[in-house]
Design a protein around this motif. Structure first.
Motif, short mmCIF file in Angstrom:
data_model
loop_
_atom_site.label_atom_id
_atom_site.label_comp_id
_atom_site.label_asym_id
_atom_site.label_seq_id
_atom_site.Cartn_x
_atom_site.Cartn_y
_atom_site.Cartn_z
N VAL A 104 0.84 -1.18 0.00
CA VAL A 104 0.00 0.00 0.00
C VAL A 104 0.88 1.24 0.00
N GLY A 105 0.27 2.39 -0.29
CA GLY A 105 1.03 3.64 -0.32
C GLY A 105 1.14 4.24 -1.70
N LEU A 106 0.13 4.01 -2.54
CA LEU A 106 0.05 4.57 -3.89
C LEU A 106 1.20 4.10 -4.79
N PRO A 107 1.45 2.79 -4.86
CA PRO A 107 2.48 2.30 -5.79
C PRO A 107 1.94 2.18 -7.20
N ASP A 108 2.81 2.36 -8.19
CA ASP A 108 2.39 2.09 -9.56
C ASP A 108 2.63 0.62 -9.86
N SER A 109 2.40 0.22 -11.10
CA SER A 109 2.50 -1.20 -11.44
C SER A 109 3.92 -1.72 -11.25
N THR A 110 4.94 -0.88 -11.54
CA THR A 110 6.33 -1.32 -11.36
C THR A 110 6.64 -1.58 -9.90
#
Length: 530
Positions: free
Chosen positions: A35-41
């Motif tokens: 969690v914590g607004l990660p993108d797909s990478t």
């Protein structure tokens, strides 16, 4: 409580943010969430971290593993979080010494076999770490030389996750001593690669002496380089417009250490190679006429901000060949950066400001077919075609160009080198138009301008504001520019540019103030047809 915490750094454009990575190992069915607004990478780091840990004797928790990236409102992108995620999980399972995680940042991408791979933007990341007073940085061994360019921080290179466990005082039972690091067959290992300094391809071979004739154009480019003025080159095909533009960096003053680091940070943040030790040659960015708006001004690749040619040319030269062939929207994007020296990329979640202080050089033919100034070929362009062609570069853009240079065809090519008979107090009896002599003149003129502006926040004549020009330029010269304003031959911006050019000409000839001749020359450079 089974919570492990460490720190890393996120990069957005050229702006960095400190990120706290927390891993929580709790009871429940085996599950790994992030969690914590990660993108797909960043989200895919789950599989990279899990696979890399299998190269050690670490037993992956058969419970619920939650990783949080703080601040949660900041978008996270890229693969530089892999190592910090693995370290936080090691800390949560009490596999390493947590005291070694204090005041440290962890950077690197993990491959499936546990190798620690380089990341984009190591130089700006390390600069930000020193600003945050971080004392230690664990970085990929392949980027040791780049990381050590920033003083004031201890750099610890690691090439494999087992090596990282060793330096973090993990128990020997977790460390697989038989691991092997696999590198591409076509390259050396990262440590061998950086055993000798990597040198940037030199542009010192590009000399104005290579351009036959065109003495007037060389002289005018020397003025432009001395004052940091923007230039437009107009001439038929094959007369040397591109050659002239490509050689302008060879006469510009070298970058100081701060500027060289700034330019290197821009390249590093885009994943481009940098010279080690740092190059002090001003950058040169050439853009084709089919370039998109994103290629010139910058844009977004997913959640990642990608700088355009305007930012890559920061502190150097931006060259647009065949300028009338560019799309209208692409050319119009130059207007604000030419005035402010920066460009703002507006995105849905944030605005990113990128530096864009460059010397602009435009090149164009005199007509669509290119034969208008040719003495042996006939121009077949209709008047309406010629008018449309000249209007493709809008008047607001032309108004921001200081010097317009006509580059004619050469009628005789019997002399390999051309000189003129102008006296220069710096060079002696004649001004020689090779890069060495031209650079000497430019440096002397820049030094004189720096002495004049030593108490001002700018250092070149092209940056001098209108208020300073009105207060320091002789009254008779201002009266002449007022006459041009009243006849509507120039705008107020144009009047300021003429005064700036006249100050530059005065600097070249060692005068403390511009004369009437300097102003007349400046007027003809800005308005070549009068």
């Amino acid at each position: 409580m089974n919570i492990g915490t460490c720190s890393t750094i996120a990069l957005s454009g050229l702006k960095a943010h400190l990120v706290t990575v927390q891993a929580f190992v709790s009871q429940g069915l085996p599950y790994f969430t992030m969690v914590g607004l990660p993108d797909s990478t960043v989200s895919q780091a789950r599989e990279r971290v899990r696979s890399a840990c299998k190269s050690t004797y670490f037993h992956w928790p058969q419970t619920r593993v939650t990783v949080n990236l703080t601040p949660a409102s900041l978008p996270k992108h890229g693969s530089s979080f892999d190592v910090s995620i693995a370290v936080s999980i090691f800390a949560a399972t009490h596999s390493i010494n947590p005291n070694l995680l204090n005041d440290a940042v962890f950077l690197g991408e993990l491959s499936l076999d546990g190798s620690i791979l380089p990341v984009v933007g190591m130089l700006p990341l390390m600069q930000f770490a020193t600003q945050c007073q971080i004392s230690r940085a664990y970085v990929p061994a392949s980027q040791l030389a780049e990381a050590q360019l920033v003083p004031g921080i201890k750099v610890i290179p690691v090439s494999h996750i087992n090596e990282l466990l060793r330096v973090l005082n993990a128990p020997p039972s977790l460390i697989n001593e038989h691991f092997s690091v696999h590198y591409p067959a076509s390259s050396t290992t990262p440590i061998e690669q950086f055993a000798a300094p990597m040198q940037e391809p030199s542009s010192s071979n590009a000399d104005f002496n290579d351009v036959i004739g065109q003495t007037d154009a060389k002289w005018q480019l020397e003025i432009a380089a001395a004052g940091g003025h923007h230039v437009m080159l107009v001439g038929p095909p094959g007369v040397g417009k591109s050659m002239l533009a490509q050689r302008v960096p060879s006469i510009l003053p070298p970058l100081n250490d701060t500027q060289a680091t700034e330019v290197a940070c821009i390249r590093s943040a885009q994943g481009l190679p940098i010279a080690i030790p740092l190059s002090h040659t001003p950058p040169f960015a050439s853009v084709q006429h089919n370039a998109t708006l994103s290629a010139l001004a910058g844009g977004a690749n997913g959640n990642r901000i990608v700088a355009g040619a305007m930012t890559l040319a920061h502190r150097g030269v931006l060259f647009l060949d065949e300028a009338p062939e560019f799309k209208h929207t692409v050319l119009q994007s130059l207007r604000i950066p030419l005035e402010t020296g920066s460009i703002t990329l507006s995105r849905m979640k944030a605005n990113v400001v990128l530096p864009a202080q460059f010397m602009l050089i435009l090149a164009q033919n005199p007509c669509p077919c290119g034969n208008l100034w040719n003495s042996t070929k006939i121009c077949e362009c209709q008047p309406i075609e010629l008018r449309r062609y000249n209007n493709r570069i809008s008047q607001p853009i032309k108004d921001r160009i200081d010097i317009k240079i006509n580059v004619p065809s050469l009628k005789t090519l019997d002399k390999p080198h051309c000189h003129n008979d102008s006296y220069s107090p710096f060079l002696g009896d004649h001004m020689t138009f090779d890069s060495k002599h031209m650079r000497d003149t430019v440096l002397q003129a820049r030094k004189q301008a720096c002495r004049r502006f030593q108490s001002c926040p700018w250092s070149t004549n092209a940056q001098a504001p209108g208020t300073w020009l009105m207060e320091n330029t002789p009254e008779r010269l201002i009266s002449h520019t007022n006459h041009l304003l009243e006849s509507e031959e120039i705008s107020i911006r144009g009047a300021h540019k003429i005064l700036r050019i006249s100050w530059t000409i005065a600097d070249i000839f060692g005068r403390t103030q511009p004369t009437d001749d300097d102003l007349e020359c400046a007027t003809r450079l800005y308005l070549p047809d009068i």
